[in-house]
Design an enzyme around this catalytic site. Structure first.
Site, PDB file in Angstrom:
ATOM      1  CB  CYS A  89      -0.979  -0.035   1.169  1.00 44.53           C
ATOM      2  SG  CYS A  89      -2.363   1.122   0.984  1.00 44.53           S
ATOM      3  CG  HIS A 208      -3.535  -3.388   3.534  1.00 45.07           C
ATOM      4  ND1 HIS A 208      -2.485  -2.877   4.262  1.00 45.07           N
ATOM      5  CD2 HIS A 208      -4.201  -2.320   3.026  1.00 45.07           C
ATOM      6  CE1 HIS A 208      -2.518  -1.554   4.213  1.00 45.07           C
ATOM      7  NE2 HIS A 208      -3.545  -1.194   3.466  1.00 45.07           N
ATOM      8  CD  GLU A 210      -0.966  -5.784   5.638  1.00 43.02           C
ATOM      9  OE1 GLU A 210      -0.963  -4.575   5.925  1.00 43.02           O
ATOM     10  OE2 GLU A 210      -0.853  -6.191   4.462  1.00 43.02           O
ATOM     11  CB  SER A 262      -8.424  -9.349  34.631  1.00 47.55           C
ATOM     12  OG  SER A 262      -7.923 -10.098  33.532  1.00 47.55           O
ATOM     13  CD  GLN A 476     -14.448  -8.491  22.088  1.00 51.67           C
ATOM     14  OE1 GLN A 476     -13.653  -8.324  21.179  1.00 51.67           O
ATOM     15  NE2 GLN A 476     -14.450  -7.728  23.162  1.00 51.67           N
ATOM     16  CB  ILE A 552     -14.328  -5.040  18.149  1.00 53.69           C
ATOM     17  CG1 ILE A 552     -13.760  -5.711  16.891  1.00 53.69           C
ATOM     18  CG2 ILE A 552     -15.132  -6.058  18.968  1.00 53.69           C
ATOM     19  CD1 ILE A 552     -12.759  -6.810  17.163  1.00 53.69           C
TER      20      ILE A 552
END
Length: 555
Positions: A89, A208, A210, A262, A476, A552
């Site tokens: 890019c 891209h 990747e 956590s 998620q 997200i």
């Protein structure tokens, strides 16, 4: 990781938010990568065992004043040594500018998945979008001014079709190819999509590879590393943590380790490995900030004590302190900063109650490589999307020595380590939960009433996903409480209650993500249950946004 024993690919950062995915792609094919900023000095790379160079993308326009560029002597060194270069890019545009090509603003910007045609002299007549580029009536006219190859460019070797799907994200494009470069691919809106120079082994792509949505991206990196750069010596990136643990082991008799725990996979796995070394000199601290999910504070503490019965773990209830300081705050970045500051203060208070020498104490963090990249690239190259809780809130006068054994690992690497430790699947498969907790899932001002509504909605959503066998298929999932209310009807009465959004995504990297298509009948059952059981909500929305353009989390 020093990596002197490995063949290296040097990855130069121009500020791409996808930068770490380049490293991940190389890790996947067992190639060691050395990462540097674009402005690296020649003296800092001359003695490296560099087999190839990758130039990342970036948020800038290569033609604008002040945009990042390689130092001329560095680029000329690559040419002199004929070290293969792969520009992605912005990196391709940088190659064009360095070698007297031209870059201009695209007539049509491209974002998302795009089909790219791999070009050869024998297949250009298959191109059907010639008139997108002026008055060309045929592919022969369109490509008459470009050098095309008789064979497929080696970057695309073993790609099964002449058309491959890639991820585009650009406003500029190369409009004039440098001298002695081949044109090796085009797309419907980008004529010069990939270029190749045979003499210097230079490759550039406008897209891209990747990003995981680029279907043959990993194969392109494999071709570049093994077939073009001739890398031979492999390494196992997941063993990085072993080297870090070995380096810290010499301190186990006279130093201490403290860790914020956590219940998430990163901090839990990091603690498990480090506790094995430091034993009774390891201290875990679990802070309840009042921003956790339903029953999470008690559940996490119980889980940690049962999983690590010999570990020193202290639970701190600081919920009132956090909630009082967040009162009236609506800006998400301000929320993050307040939470980060308070967390450090509470953590330091807890540590001061432990009889240890602070000057001989390590602070263990489960920071992953994506945490660092997404928050802030070095030298402010990349647009900061959000401050990450692991890397954005640490004070400059930190009293502890920082220990981050996973800082060059990725989430799936840590999951592999979790399974090696035989940790419960509920940890290995647990969805990510942000450090600021529900503070960034309650949009706008936070209070206990809103938090309790969100907890109930989220609890139903997650438990039902598990019940219907969807939870482990989703990367998620969570609920968000909006600041706005809507008019509804309950019984015969008017209601004016909050709007809740359900979000579920599928992703390999968390840098890009697609919304997960929950079957409508299941979504209907979940929604019906929420509206029936949770007071204070009268409208449920389902988020069908992908990343990008959305992130997200909402905040």
């Amino acid at each position: 990781m020093e990596g002197e024993e490995y063949d290296k690919i040097l990855v130069l950062n121009f500020g791409s938010q996808y930068f770490h995915l380049i490293v991940k792609r190389l890790n996947n094919i067992k190639i060691f990568s050395e990462t540097k900023d674009y402005g690296v000095e020649l003296k800092d790379i001359k003695d490296m065992n560099i087999k190839g160079v990758i130039l990342s993308g970036g948020p800038y326009s290569v033609t604008e004043a002040g945009s990042p560029h390689l130092k001329k002597e560095v680029f000329e060194y690559f040419l002199e040594k004929k070290i293969p270069i792969f520009g992605i890019c912005y990196g391709m545009q940088e190659i064009a500018v360095q070698m007297n090509g031209e870059v201009k603003k695209s007539k049509t910007s491209e974002y998302g998945c795009t089909d790219v045609n791999i070009l050869r002299n024998d297949n250009i007549n298959n191109i059907t979008y010639c008139r997108n580029f002026g008055d060309s009536s045929s592919a022969m006219d369109l490509y008459s001014n470009y050098k095309l190859m008789n064979e497929t460019c080696c970057l695309f070797e073993n790609i099964k079709s002449d058309i491959t799907t890639v991820w585009m994200n650009h406003n500029d494009e190369v409009t004039k190819i440098p001298e002695n470069f081949y044109l090796v691919s085009s797309s419907e809106n980008c004529l010069i999509c990939s270029i190749y120079n045979k003499e210097y082994n230079i490759y550039g792509v406008q897209y891209h590879p990747e990003v995981y949505e680029s279907l043959d991206g990993e194969l392109m990196f494999y071709n570049f590393a093994y077939n073009i750069c001739k890398c031979k010596k492999q390494f196992d990136p997941i063993r990085y943590h072993e080297l870090e643990l070995k380096n810290i082991e010499k301190y186990k008799h006279d130093h201490y380790v403290i860790a914020a725990m956590s219940g998430g996979i990163d901090s839990t796995v990091a603690a498990a490995y480090t506790h094995k070394i430091f034993k009774e000199r390891f201290f875990g601290i679990f802070i309840d900030n009042g921003l956790l999910r339903k029953n999470e504070a008690e559940n996490v503490y119980t889980f940690l004590k049962s999983t690590f019965p010999d570990m020193n773990i202290t639970k701190i209830d600081a919920s009132e302190n956090f909630l009082s300081n967040l009162q009236g705050v609506t800006d998400p970045e301000q929320k993050r900063k307040i939470i980060g500051k308070l967390f450090i203060e509470e953590f330091e208070k807890a540590v001061n109650n432990i009889d240890i020498d602070i000057n001989k104490t390590f602070l263990l963090q489960g920071t992953l490589y994506p945490d660092i990249i997404e928050s802030k690239c070095s030298k402010n190259l990349s647009d900061t999307i959000k401050t990450h809780h692991n890397v954005g809130g640490l004070p400059k006068n930190l009293k502890f020595k920082l220990f981050e054994p996973f800082k060059y690992l990725f989430k799936d690497d840590v999951k592999t380590l979790s399974r090696e430790l035989n940790l419960p699947e509920e940890i290995t498969n647990r969805h990510p939960f942000p450090g600021p907790g529900l503070a960034i899932r309650v949009i706008g001002e936070i209070n206990k009433h809103k938090l309790n509504i969100l907890r109930e909605v989220d609890d139903i959503f997650i438990n039902d996903l598990k019940q219907y066998g969807l939870y482990n298929q989703i990367s998620q999932a969570f609920a968000v409480l909006l600041s706005s209310k809507s008019v509804g009807v309950r019984g015969d009465a008017r209601s004016y209650d909050y709007v809740c959004v359900l979000r579920a995504v599928k992703t390999s990297s968390f840098m890009t993500a697609n919304w997960y298509q929950i079957p409508y009948d299941i979504l209907d059952k979940i929604t019906t249950r929420i509206l029936s059981e949770v007071k204070g909500v009268n409208r449920i929305l389902y988020d069908v946004s992908s990343k990008p353009p959305a992130t997200i989390e909402f905040e």
